[in-house]
Design a protein around this motif. Structure first.
Motif, PDB file in Angstrom:
ATOM      1  N   UNK A 134      24.079  70.427  68.082  1.00 24.98           N
ATOM      2  CA  UNK A 134      23.062  70.273  68.941  1.00 24.98           C
ATOM      3  C   UNK A 134      21.929  69.065  67.380  1.00 24.98           C
ATOM      4  N   UNK A 135      22.278  67.920  67.074  1.00 23.11           N
ATOM      5  CA  UNK A 135      21.656  66.997  65.846  1.00 23.11           C
ATOM      6  C   UNK A 135      20.491  66.452  66.179  1.00 23.11           C
ATOM      7  N   UNK A 136      19.811  66.953  65.467  1.00 23.44           N
ATOM      8  CA  UNK A 136      17.980  65.922  65.667  1.00 23.44           C
ATOM      9  C   UNK A 136      18.220  64.594  65.596  1.00 23.44           C
ATOM     10  N   UNK A 137      17.840  63.541  66.372  1.00 27.38           N
ATOM     11  CA  UNK A 137      17.195  62.031  67.254  1.00 27.38           C
ATOM     12  C   UNK A 137      16.547  61.474  66.244  1.00 27.38           C
ATOM     13  N   UNK A 138      15.903  62.305  64.567  1.00 32.62           N
ATOM     14  CA  UNK A 138      15.216  61.919  64.392  1.00 32.62           C
ATOM     15  C   UNK A 138      14.111  62.224  63.261  1.00 32.62           C
ATOM     16  N   UNK A 139      13.909  61.428  62.862  1.00 28.66           N
ATOM     17  CA  UNK A 139      13.185  62.754  60.599  1.00 28.66           C
ATOM     18  C   UNK A 139      12.050  63.587  61.185  1.00 28.66           C
ATOM     19  N   UNK A 140      11.298  62.914  62.585  1.00 30.85           N
ATOM     20  CA  UNK A 140      10.658  64.056  62.946  1.00 30.85           C
ATOM     21  C   UNK A 140      11.656  65.399  63.516  1.00 30.85           C
ATOM     22  N   UNK A 142      14.266  66.053  63.304  1.00 34.43           N
ATOM     23  CA  UNK A 142      14.771  66.888  62.006  1.00 34.43           C
ATOM     24  C   UNK A 142      14.130  67.847  61.086  1.00 34.43           C
ATOM     25  N   UNK A 143      12.541  67.621  60.621  1.00 32.24           N
ATOM     26  CA  UNK A 143      11.688  68.547  60.199  1.00 32.24           C
ATOM     27  C   UNK A 143      11.424  69.488  61.339  1.00 32.24           C
ATOM     28  N   UNK A 144      11.701  69.241  62.499  1.00 36.06           N
ATOM     29  CA  UNK A 144      11.308  70.265  63.002  1.00 36.06           C
ATOM     30  C   UNK A 144      11.693  71.290  63.521  1.00 36.06           C
TER      31      UNK A 144
END
Length: 325
Positions: A134-140, A142-144
């Protein structure tokens, strides 16, 4: 007489070697590696020019400009291959590069009118990760998250500098806030792309800054479909890689001929499956099927060379401040 004939033969052979023109090309290390495009492009151009092409690998792309600026007009380089549009305005300001006669009908997402540098390939920056997670889909996002990332140093690496421009293009004045939030996710910063990607492949990090086309390598060369570029909702920053000739070159015509060869069908056909980027001029047969499986960004981001130059110092300072905390 035999000794005289032998000596004369050796002298003529030495003169022939001495008269073979040498073209010195500065580029980044992965370009010159045995699996990179350098060996094939070197052999192909030498077969046409009757010259000796000498590639010098100098770390990653951004390190090239630092090297030629340091050497100035004393540089042995005739051609520099591996800068990009984020460094183009800065490179021009040095006065070390000269216009080239090389040109082509480009297949680029942007119009190209510059007469000093030629684009030889292009792509989109992306974070590459393992399929199925499950990968983050934005920089925000990703940071969270708890995801660990490996990135490259923007002072020596064009992907590293591209990441700064990517964050700046998306967030503008909020960039310092984003870097502060991302600092905990950064496992390490490497001088260049090869080191970073190697750490990711060794399982040291969850994601690595690379390109949307990187999974094509694994698919085509290894039959491995376990890697993917993570699509970001905010869009992906574009990189256009460029090459140019030095004004102080003692082989200006040969340098122009090399740049023209770089844009020709033979070299452009080599680049996609060795440099794993999109060609600046699409080969007649198109691309291998594996390129159809990679992410195509819904939104492309790119600052002009002048905008990138004006923002570079500010973006670099924001990045350094966040990582120093």
């Amino acid at each position: 007489m035999k000794h005289l004939a032998l000596a004369t033969g050796c002298l003529l052979a030495t003169q022939a070697v001495a008269e073979t023109p040498v073209l010195n090309v500065y580029t980044y290390e992965s370009f010159t590696s045995e699996w990179g495009p350098g060996p094939q492009i070197e052999a192909g151009f030498e077969a046409e020019c009757g010259c000796d092409v000498v590639f010098t690998g100098l770390g990653d792309g951004a390190a090239l400009l630092s090297r030629v600026r340091l050497e100035g007009e004393r540089s042995e380089a005739d051609v520099v291959l591996g800068l990009d549009t984020s460094l183009m305005a800065q490179a021009k300001e040095t006065g070390l590069f000269a216009p080239t006669s090389a040109s082509a009908d480009y297949d680029l997402p942007i119009a190209w009118t510059d007469e000093t540098f030629v684009p030889f390939d292009w792509g989109y920056f992306a974070f590459v990760a393992n399929v199925g997670e499950d990968h983050p889909s934005s920089f925000e996002a990703l940071a969270a998250s708890d995801a660990s990332i490996v990135i490259q140093d923007p002072r020596s690496s064009t992907p590293g500098l591209g990441l700064l421009m990517w964050v700046k293009a998306v967030y503008g004045d909020r960039a310092p806030e984003i870097w502060d939030a991302l600092s905990d996710n950064i496992l390490t910063v490497t001088p260049g792309w090869s080191e970073a990607y190697g750490l990711f492949l060794d399982g040291e990090a969850d994601m690595v800054l690379s390109y949307t086309t990187s999974p094509a390598y694994h698919i085509i060369a290894e039959g491995d479909e376990t890697k993917e570029a993570v699509p970001f909702d905010e869009g992906h920053y574009m990189q256009v890689e460029i090459a140019g000739k030095l004004a102080a070159s003692d082989q200006p015509e040969l340098a122009d001929a090399f740049l023209q060869y770089l844009l020709g069908a033979e070299a452009q056909g080599v680049l996609p499956e060795t440099n794993w980027m999109y060609p600046a001029v699409m080969p007649e047969g198109g691309l291998a099927a594996g390129f159809n499986q990679v992410v195509t960004p819904d939104k492309a981001l790119l600052l002009s060379p002048e905008e990138a130059q004006s923002l570079r110092d500010e973006a670099l300072a924001e990045w350094q401040a966040a990582l120093a905390r």
